[in-house]
Design an enzyme around this catalytic site. Structure first.
Site, PDB file in Angstrom:
ATOM      1  N   ASN A   1       6.982   4.860   3.966  1.00 35.50           N
ATOM      2  CA  ASN A   1       5.716   5.524   4.287  1.00 35.50           C
ATOM      3  C   ASN A   1       6.010   6.708   5.217  1.00 35.50           C
ATOM      4  O   ASN A   1       6.431   6.516   6.354  1.00 35.50           O
ATOM      5  CB  ASN A   1       4.788   4.507   4.974  1.00 35.50           C
ATOM      6  CG  ASN A   1       3.439   5.095   5.351  1.00 35.50           C
ATOM      7  OD1 ASN A   1       3.256   6.306   5.363  1.00 35.50           O
ATOM      8  ND2 ASN A   1       2.491   4.226   5.672  1.00 35.50           N
TER       9      ASN A   1
ATOM     10  N   HIS B   1      -1.002   7.807  -1.603  1.00 35.66           N
ATOM     11  CA  HIS B   1      -0.238   7.728  -0.359  1.00 35.66           C
ATOM     12  C   HIS B   1       0.702   6.521  -0.468  1.00 35.66           C
ATOM     13  O   HIS B   1       0.269   5.417  -0.810  1.00 35.66           O
ATOM     14  CB  HIS B   1      -1.201   7.572   0.823  1.00 35.66           C
ATOM     15  CG  HIS B   1      -0.513   7.197   2.090  1.00 35.66           C
ATOM     16  ND1 HIS B   1       0.595   7.859   2.541  1.00 35.66           N
ATOM     17  CD2 HIS B   1      -0.765   6.218   3.001  1.00 35.66           C
ATOM     18  CE1 HIS B   1       1.001   7.308   3.667  1.00 35.66           C
ATOM     19  NE2 HIS B   1       0.189   6.302   3.973  1.00 35.66           N
TER      20      HIS B   1
ATOM     21  N   CYS C   1      -2.149   9.912   7.901  1.00 34.21           N
ATOM     22  CA  CYS C   1      -1.597   9.906   6.541  1.00 34.21           C
ATOM     23  C   CYS C   1      -2.465  10.681   5.552  1.00 34.21           C
ATOM     24  O   CYS C   1      -2.032  10.967   4.441  1.00 34.21           O
ATOM     25  CB  CYS C   1      -1.421   8.475   6.043  1.00 34.21           C
ATOM     26  SG  CYS C   1      -0.450   7.463   7.142  1.00 34.21           S
TER      27      CYS C   1
HETATM   28  O1  UT7 Z   1      -0.130   4.622   6.214  1.00 35.63           O
HETATM   29  C1  UT7 Z   1      -1.351   4.113   6.655  1.00 35.63           C
HETATM   30  C2  UT7 Z   1      -1.802   3.010   5.821  1.00 35.63           C
HETATM   31  N1  UT7 Z   1      -0.926   1.864   5.967  1.00 35.63           N
HETATM   32  C3  UT7 Z   1      -1.248   0.789   5.336  1.00 35.63           C
HETATM   33  O2  UT7 Z   1      -2.226   0.798   4.639  1.00 35.63           O
HETATM   34  C4  UT7 Z   1      -0.401  -0.456   5.544  1.00 35.63           C
HETATM   35  C5  UT7 Z   1      -1.245  -1.657   5.228  1.00 35.63           C
HETATM   36  N2  UT7 Z   1      -0.642  -2.940   5.488  1.00 35.63           N
HETATM   37  C6  UT7 Z   1       0.444  -3.422   4.844  1.00 35.63           C
HETATM   38  O3  UT7 Z   1       1.092  -2.740   4.090  1.00 35.63           O
HETATM   39  C7  UT7 Z   1       0.783  -4.885   5.038  1.00 35.63           C
HETATM   40  O4  UT7 Z   1      -0.278  -5.524   5.712  1.00 35.63           O
HETATM   41  C8  UT7 Z   1       2.100  -5.119   5.827  1.00 35.63           C
HETATM   42  C9  UT7 Z   1       3.291  -4.770   4.948  1.00 35.63           C
HETATM   43  C10 UT7 Z   1       2.116  -4.310   7.092  1.00 35.63           C
HETATM   44  C11 UT7 Z   1       2.229  -6.614   6.178  1.00 35.63           C
HETATM   45  O5  UT7 Z   1       2.143  -7.415   5.027  1.00 35.63           O
HETATM   46  P1  UT7 Z   1       1.192  -8.703   5.014  1.00 35.63           P
HETATM   47  O6  UT7 Z   1       1.381  -9.356   3.737  1.00 35.63           O
HETATM   48  O7  UT7 Z   1      -0.197  -8.240   5.352  1.00 35.63           O
HETATM   49  O8  UT7 Z   1       1.825  -9.582   6.151  1.00 35.63           O
HETATM   50  P2  UT7 Z   1       1.176 -10.095   7.518  1.00 35.63           P
HETATM   51  O9  UT7 Z   1       1.066  -8.966   8.489  1.00 35.63           O
HETATM   52  O10 UT7 Z   1      -0.012 -10.921   7.264  1.00 35.63           O
HETATM   53  O11 UT7 Z   1       2.339 -11.062   7.985  1.00 35.63           O
HETATM   54  C12 UT7 Z   1       2.665 -12.215   7.228  1.00 35.63           C
HETATM   55  C13 UT7 Z   1       3.844 -12.907   7.904  1.00 35.63           C
HETATM   56  C14 UT7 Z   1       3.668 -13.105   9.412  1.00 35.63           C
HETATM   57  O12 UT7 Z   1       4.267 -14.322   9.752  1.00 35.63           O
HETATM   58  P3  UT7 Z   1       3.369 -15.630  10.037  1.00 35.63           P
HETATM   59  O13 UT7 Z   1       2.447 -15.242  11.142  1.00 35.63           O
HETATM   60  O14 UT7 Z   1       2.665 -15.895   8.747  1.00 35.63           O
HETATM   61  O15 UT7 Z   1       4.387 -16.643  10.397  1.00 35.63           O
HETATM   62  C15 UT7 Z   1       4.435 -11.970   9.999  1.00 35.63           C
HETATM   63  O16 UT7 Z   1       4.888 -12.262  11.302  1.00 35.63           O
HETATM   64  O17 UT7 Z   1       5.011 -12.075   7.760  1.00 35.63           O
HETATM   65  C16 UT7 Z   1       5.584 -11.857   9.039  1.00 35.63           C
HETATM   66  N3  UT7 Z   1       6.217 -10.545   9.047  1.00 35.63           N
HETATM   67  C17 UT7 Z   1       7.489 -10.366   8.698  1.00 35.63           C
HETATM   68  N4  UT7 Z   1       8.447 -11.223   8.299  1.00 35.63           N
HETATM   69  C18 UT7 Z   1       9.656 -10.700   8.017  1.00 35.63           C
HETATM   70  C19 UT7 Z   1       5.655  -9.360   9.357  1.00 35.63           C
HETATM   71  N5  UT7 Z   1       6.574  -8.383   9.242  1.00 35.63           N
HETATM   72  C20 UT7 Z   1       7.719  -8.987   8.838  1.00 35.63           C
HETATM   73  C21 UT7 Z   1       9.004  -8.503   8.526  1.00 35.63           C
HETATM   74  N6  UT7 Z   1       9.912  -9.384   8.118  1.00 35.63           N
HETATM   75  N7  UT7 Z   1       9.309  -7.195   8.617  1.00 35.63           N
END
Ligand code: UT7
Length: 344
Positions: free
Chosen positions: A301, A271, A131
């Site tokens: 993204n 980004h 990225c």
């Molecule tokens: O381009 C390169 C750079 N990219 C980035 O910098 C991306 C950085 N990361 C992010 O943007 C975020 O971490 C994400 C959007 C990927 C995830 O958000 P988060 O708030 O960090 O969520 P998480 O991964 O901690 O997941 C929280 C919960 C989990 O459920 P449990 O374990 O708490 O029950 C996930 O399984 O949300 C769940 N989850 C979803 N639920 C519904 C993860 N993806 C989804 C989804 N829909 N699509």
């Protein structure tokens, strides 16, 4: 002709023994026609529009057609940038394509673009900084012009990320989209273009965001395909944390080198990874919400294409005018990061 005094320092000026100034002479972008909405994703994986919108800010993304490849997206963006710069294909000396989704492992997508746009004189290569690739590409292109090696460089960020997304993984498939953005860099009088660029990397965190299969370590086999190793993987939370830290520190360093603070910056173009990352970076830099450009609600993204598409949109919507200072800031797999201050 007398030039207007500038309220910033050009850090390149004191080392500029060739007397050259590099301008971003034109910009262009292209996103595929097909739009994939959050509602449609609800039918593919266990997710909801509410979760995607509140956790990422993304509402929809563009997805390339089956027979539309990264080189096709790149070519369309390049042609628009050439038109905006008033540059013809035979003037282009070098083509750099930043991408993690090349048409094929080799030859480079840049060579395929060279043929498609008819830039027969141009050297061409791909650049892989995920990225962060577009800022890496801008800096490399600028260096070739400053050193008098070349006069006109085409820098493209282009991705068909839909080709490496695991459409069964809700953690990642909701985040990404396809598209391309391009600029023409040219030696032009009385302009500063890219004032400075900061680039960084930390290979010790390579596995936070990567694709295990397809390279020399794990070539394609029936087993690697069954194990879904040819798809992008990401540890979202950890990546998020590093993204905010690295982007803030790169942006701060870039502004320091130009002797400007955030109030002198017309527009911050980060980004487009996640609305919460944009908000956190903007807040820590002391930027107002109006200063921070955001189009991820409509494109998601797009990795190396992200800031290039956003720059094109910011210019065409009139948010950026000639003479404005713009701060670009990126972060991606590698880990890699970067920031650039440009005088538009
Ligand atoms: O381009 C390169 C750079 N990219 C980035 O910098 C991306 C950085 N990361 C992010 O943007 C975020 O971490 C994400 C959007 C990927 C995830 O958000 P988060 O708030 O960090 O969520 P998480 O991964 O901690 O997941 C929280 C919960 C989990 O459920 P449990 O374990 O708490 O029950 C996930 O399984 O949300 C769940 N989850 C979803 N639920 C519904 C993860 N993806 C989804 C989804 N829909 N699509």
């Amino acid at each position: 002709m007398s030039s207007t005094p500038k309220n910033f320092t050009n850090p390149r000026a004191k080392h500029n023994f060739t007397g050259r100034t590099v301008s971003i002479a034109g910009v262009g972008a292209y996103v595929p026609e097909k739009i994939l909405t959050n509602a449609e994703l609800e039918k593919l994986v266990d997710t909801s529009d509410e979760w995607i919108t509140s956790r990422t800010g993304i509402k929809e993304r563009h997805i390339a057609a089956k027979e539309e490849f990264t080189s096709d997206l790149a070519t369309k963006a390049a042609e628009r940038a050439m038109k905006s710069a008033g540059v013809t294909a035979d003037q282009i000396d070098l083509i750099i394509v930043a991408t993690i989704t090349p048409d094929m492992v080799f030859p480079s997508t840049a060579c395929i673009v060279q043929q498609k746009i008819g830039a027969n004189r141009a050297a061409a290569f791909d650049l892989e900084a995920a990225c962060s690739g577009f800022i890496y590409g801008l800096e490399i292109g600028q260096q070739f012009i400053m050193s008098r090696t070349y006069d006109t460089v085409l820098v493209i960020g282009a991705e068909k990320l839909s080709s490496i997304i695991d459409w069964k993984d809700r953690n990642t498939c909701v985040l990404f989209g396809d598209g391309a953005g391009a600029v023409i860099l040219q030696n032009r009088e009385n302009s500063h273009g890219l004032l400075t660029a900061v680039m960084g990397a930390d290979g010790s965190k390579a596995k936070l965001l990567y694709m295990p299969g397809g390279g020399s370590r794990c070539p394609a086999t029936p087993e690697s395909v069954d194990a879904r190793l040819h798809y992008l993987r990401m540890e979202g939370k950890e990546t998020f944390k590093h993204a905010v830290q690295a982007m803030v520190s790169a942006a701060t360093e870039a502004m320091r080198r130009c002797d400007v603070d955030i109030t002198k910056i017309k527009c911050v173009i980060p980004h487009q990874a996640n609305r919460r990352i944009l908000d956190a970076v903007g807040e820590r830099l002391g930027a107002t919400p109006e200063q921070v450009f955001c189009n991820l609600d409509r494109v998601g993204n797009t990795s190396a294409a992200s800031v290039a598409i956003a720059l094109d949109e910011a210019v065409n919507s009139g948010k950026i005018q000639r003479g404005d200072l713009v701060l670009l800031v990126v972060f991606g797999a590698g880990l890699t990061w970067g920031a650039a201050v440009i005088e538009w």
